[in-house]
Structure formats: structure tokens, C-alpha cells
Design a protein around this motif. Structure first.
Motif, PDB file in Angstrom:
ATOM      1  N   GLN A 119      11.460   4.127   7.126  1.00  0.00           N
ATOM      2  CA  GLN A 119      10.502   3.181   6.553  1.00  0.00           C
ATOM      3  C   GLN A 119       9.221   3.125   7.385  1.00  0.00           C
ATOM      4  OE1 GLN A 119      10.928   1.349   3.531  1.00  0.00           O
ATOM      5  NE2 GLN A 119      12.454   2.964   3.416  1.00  0.00           N
ATOM      6  N   ARG A 120       9.358   3.133   8.687  1.00  0.00           N
ATOM      7  CA  ARG A 120       8.177   3.080   9.547  1.00  0.00           C
ATOM      8  C   ARG A 120       7.384   4.380   9.479  1.00  0.00           C
ATOM      9  NH1 ARG A 120       9.104  -1.214  13.817  1.00  0.00           N
ATOM     10  NH2 ARG A 120       9.600  -2.949  12.445  1.00  0.00           N
ATOM     11  N   ASP A 123       5.421   4.010   6.449  1.00  0.00           N
ATOM     12  CA  ASP A 123       4.320   3.067   6.704  1.00  0.00           C
ATOM     13  C   ASP A 123       3.165   3.768   7.412  1.00  0.00           C
ATOM     14  OD1 ASP A 123       5.869   0.991   5.661  1.00  0.00           O
ATOM     15  OD2 ASP A 123       6.510   0.273   7.637  1.00  0.00           O
ATOM     16  N   HIS A 127      -0.591   4.483   6.057  1.00  0.00           N
ATOM     17  CA  HIS A 127      -1.728   3.991   6.842  1.00  0.00           C
ATOM     18  C   HIS A 127      -2.681   5.138   7.189  1.00  0.00           C
ATOM     19  CE1 HIS A 127      -3.906   1.358   9.591  1.00  0.00           C
ATOM     20  NE2 HIS A 127      -3.918   2.375  10.432  1.00  0.00           N
ATOM     21  N   TRP A 139       3.549  -2.467  10.227  1.00  0.00           N
ATOM     22  CA  TRP A 139       4.863  -1.857  10.384  1.00  0.00           C
ATOM     23  C   TRP A 139       5.929  -2.462   9.500  1.00  0.00           C
ATOM     24  CZ3 TRP A 139       4.852   2.681  12.283  1.00  0.00           C
ATOM     25  CH2 TRP A 139       3.974   3.044  13.299  1.00  0.00           C
ATOM     26  N   ARG A 146       5.580  -2.320   0.346  1.00  0.00           N
ATOM     27  CA  ARG A 146       6.104  -1.028   0.815  1.00  0.00           C
ATOM     28  C   ARG A 146       6.422  -0.130  -0.378  1.00  0.00           C
ATOM     29  NH1 ARG A 146      10.122  -1.556   5.472  1.00  0.00           N
ATOM     30  NH2 ARG A 146       8.415  -1.011   6.849  1.00  0.00           N
ATOM     31  N   HIS A 149       3.297   1.295  -1.618  1.00  0.00           N
ATOM     32  CA  HIS A 149       2.824   2.344  -0.710  1.00  0.00           C
ATOM     33  C   HIS A 149       3.548   3.664  -0.978  1.00  0.00           C
ATOM     34  CE1 HIS A 149       1.232  -0.631   2.575  1.00  0.00           C
ATOM     35  NE2 HIS A 149       0.562  -0.698   1.446  1.00  0.00           N
TER      36      HIS A 149
END
Length: 187
Positions: A119-120, A123, A127, A139, A146, A149
Motif C-alpha cells: 500500500q505504501r 502511495d 505521489h 502515507w 487510496r 489513487h
């Protein structure tokens, strides 16, 4: 992979008459807790970098659009996998993946889809592509954010004019962004 973590020196046990005052002990606890959080964040960023490097390898071996993954069936035919038929791929090696699928696969496959490192990494990828580099990475966005995204990343991947070279270039840029974040945290 080399991790550069700082650890605090343990204090020697002191007799009660030489113990630090309460406020100083609390200050020391806060300092050590902060140091632990920084070390954990650095370790996570290093893990994200290795995950992104793995995703680049997946994309280089086979990049797909309009599906998550590709695999070879029993007849040797390459088959595309989407959210609707992902169970067909179970137990078969991945022969290709989209941007998001490559990150998921590098992070451990579908079982790791909701893991924090995957997931990070998503992210940071979002970004890098859409965020402002002067702004900090979000984060832990709310689940609907999310999800939006991930849709943005999927739409970017599936653009008809997109090439595998652009996807690997984006992943390389994500790696550099993770390295910059490591330096920011260390500073």
C-alpha cells in the motif's frame, strides 16, 4: 541491502539516589520512542525501494494493459487476468503485469495486496506521478482516496499511448523518490 539504523546506548543501572528526575526520564523515553519510529520508517522505505526494484523486473519481463496480470495456461496460451477472473491464475507463474500488478506481485502477490509495504509503495508511486514533490507523501490516505489513487495509476498504465519503457521509467523515479525520502528522514 544495507540498513543504516542508529541505536541508543543503554544506560547503566543506577542506584535510586542517582536516578534521573521524572521529567528527564520522560524526555528520554520520548526521545527513544521517536528514534524507534524513525528507524522503523527507514526500514520500511528501504523495503519499498526493493519492492519497486522487483516491480521494475516484473514489468521488464512482461508488461500488460487492460488487465492486472498475464500467465500461461496448460496449453501454453498467455491469458490475461482481471479482478473478475483472478482466481484462474492461482498457482501459475506470472508472465506479465501492469504497473499496479507489478507492485503487488513484487510485494508478495495477491495475498499481500493489502499489506502495508504494498500500500505504501502504491502511495509513493501515486505521489511521484501526480503529487507535488514539495509536499510530503500521504502515507495513509483514507481507503476511498487510496482506491481512487489506484484507479489513477491503472488509468495511467492503460493509456493507449503508454509504453513499457515509460512504466519502468516511472518506477525508477519512484525509487529515487524513496531514496530522497530516506535522506529527508535521516536529516
Amino acid at each position: 541491502m544495507t540498513l543504516d539504523l542508529m541505536t541508543a546506548r543503554p544506560r547503566q543501572a543506577q542506584p535510586a539516589e542517582h536516578r534521573l528526575p521524572w521529567r528527564e526520564r520522560m524526555r528520554e523515553r520520548r526521545r527513544l520512542a521517536h528514534q524507534d519510529r524513525l528507524a522503523a520508517h527507514l526500514a520500511e522505505l528501504h523495503h519499498i525501494r526493493s519492492l519497486v526494484a522487483g516491480a521494475r523486473t516484473v514489468v521488464r519481463s512482461g508488461w500488460v494493459q487492460d488487465s492486472w496480470f498475464a500467465y500461461r495456461d496448460e496449453q501454453g496460451q498467455e491469458r490475461a487476468v482481471t479482478a473478475q477472473n483472478v482466481q484462474r491464475m492461482e498457482g501459475r507463474p506470472v508472465t506479465g503485469a501492469c504497473l499496479v500488478g507489478a507492485i503487488v506481485h513484487a510485494g508478495g502477490g495477491l495475498a499481500a495486496l493489502h499489506s502495508q509495504p504494498v500500500q505504501r509503495a502504491l502511495d509513493l508511486t501515486w505521489h511521484t506521478l501526480y503529487g507535488d514533490e514539495r509536499e510530503p507523501v500521504r502515507w495513509c490516505p483514507a481507503p476511498p482516496v487510496r482506491t481512487a489513487h489506484v484507479r489513477d495509476l491503472t488509468r495511467w498504465n492503460d493509456d493507449p499511448g503508454r509504453s513499457p519503457r515509460e512504466v519502468t521509467a516511472l518506477l525508477h523515479t519512484v525509487d529515487r523518490a524513496a531514496a530522497a525520502e530516506i535522506e529527508r528522514v535521516r536529516a
